[in-house]
Enzyme design. Structure first.
Site, PDB file in Angstrom:
ATOM      1  N   PHE A  27       0.848  -1.194   0.000  1.00 19.59           N
ATOM      2  CA  PHE A  27       0.000   0.000   0.000  1.00 19.59           C
ATOM      3  C   PHE A  27       0.884   1.244   0.000  1.00 19.59           C
ATOM      4  CE2 PHE A  27      -2.833   2.982   2.480  1.00 19.59           C
ATOM      5  CZ  PHE A  27      -3.778   3.144   1.473  1.00 19.59           C
ATOM      6  N   SER A  95       4.049  -6.710   2.295  1.00 12.80           N
ATOM      7  CA  SER A  95       3.171  -5.837   3.068  1.00 12.80           C
ATOM      8  C   SER A  95       1.685  -6.036   2.724  1.00 12.80           C
ATOM      9  CB  SER A  95       3.609  -4.379   2.861  1.00 12.80           C
ATOM     10  OG  SER A  95       3.018  -3.524   3.803  1.00 12.80           O
ATOM     11  N   ASP A 196      10.676  -4.017  12.395  1.00  5.98           N
ATOM     12  CA  ASP A 196       9.815  -3.462  11.342  1.00  5.98           C
ATOM     13  C   ASP A 196       9.101  -2.269  11.939  1.00  5.98           C
ATOM     14  OD1 ASP A 196       7.730  -2.901   9.517  1.00  5.98           O
ATOM     15  OD2 ASP A 196       7.662  -4.981   8.842  1.00  5.98           O
ATOM     16  N   HIS A 226      11.142  -3.022   7.141  1.00  6.82           N
ATOM     17  CA  HIS A 226       9.894  -3.427   6.501  1.00  6.82           C
ATOM     18  C   HIS A 226      10.045  -3.805   5.025  1.00  6.82           C
ATOM     19  CE1 HIS A 226       5.661  -3.882   5.816  1.00  6.82           C
ATOM     20  NE2 HIS A 226       5.665  -2.950   4.888  1.00  6.82           N
TER      21      HIS A 226
END
Length: 252
Positions: A27, A95, A196, A226
């Site tokens: 995203f 993710s 993360d 991340h």
């Protein structure tokens, strides 16, 4: 308004044999964050397709006009396209792409042979999100969360702002994915960063615990943040993915 695609954010496709890999980005991110992974899979002999999700890789205002349902539809269409040219398909994702990948695995099990997740995002512990239903009506965006990398020489191409109404639609979709995890019965390979700053590592632990698969492998990354597909241990992801693909899908 139509916004041009940013240089480097373009979707990519690599031709290969009967085994294909669908890569799904996160995203506010873009295929740029997955391209080295895609190139490694290509070099391993696999066909690769990484679409640009609606509203991404252009301008945050483009994403503000989009909703999660459009991203889901784009992922489903990309899977159909790759399934049309490859007999066996595995989905790899980073993710939020992980939520899309798990949705595909649960809802289209006949098309998905296995799933590789990298720091999948299915929930957030950020207490500020409790007020999101109200805040999204008052404020258009929040600061972006892109380029969380331990490698200071690398940068992710991601938006500096997160459209809150779009974020709310994404969170609603994620609730459905969490409920559908028992329906994910394919082999799973899950890479998770110990540090993360965007997604709680508990997301991966949730996937491993709740998925209906009897074949789940969790690999902890000790030096990456991340966006691990661009980070210090990216080769671990690339090599592990190729090995996983050869095991569950056969040679390319």
């Amino acid at each position: 308004m139509e916004y041009p695609v940013l240089a480097g954010a373009e979707p990519f496709t690599f031709d290969g044999g009967d085994v294909g890999v669908l890569l799904l980005h996160g995203f506010t991110g873009s295929p740029q964050g997955l391209r080295p992974w895609g190139e490694a899979l290509r070099d391993g002999g696999f066909a690769v397709h990484c679409p640009l999700l609606p509203g991404h890789g252009t301008d945050w205002r483009d994403l503000a006009a989009r909703r999660a349902t459009e991203m889901v539809a784009a992922a489903e269409q990309a899977l159909d396209e790759l399934s049309g040219s490859c007999q066996r398909v595995v989905v790899g994702a980073l993710s939020f792409g992980g939520a899309l990948a798990l949705h595909l695995a649960a809802s289209r099990s006949s098309q998905v042979l296995g799933v590789v997740t990298v720091n999948p995002w299915l929930y957030s512990r950020d207490p500020r999100l409790v007020a999101l239903p109200l805040v999204k009506r008052l404020v258009a965006t929040a600061p972006g969360v892109g380029s969380d990398l331990a490698d200071s020489e690398t940068k992710e191409l991601a938006y500096a702002q997160v459209p809150l109404k779009t974020l709310a639609s994404v969170r609603a979709f994620q609730r459905g994915v969490r409920a559908a995890l028992p329906g994910v019965t394919q082999p799973l390979l899950c890479f998770v960063s110990r540090q993360d700053h965007v997604v709680d590592p508990g997301n991966t632990e949730l996937v491993a615990a709740e998925a209906g698969s009897a074949d789940v492998q969790v690999v902890w990354l000790e030096r990456s943040y991340h966006v691990a597909t661009l980070d210090l241990e990216r080769q671990t992801i690339f090599d592990g993915s190729v090995e996983f693909l050869r095991r569950v899908a056969g040679p390319a």
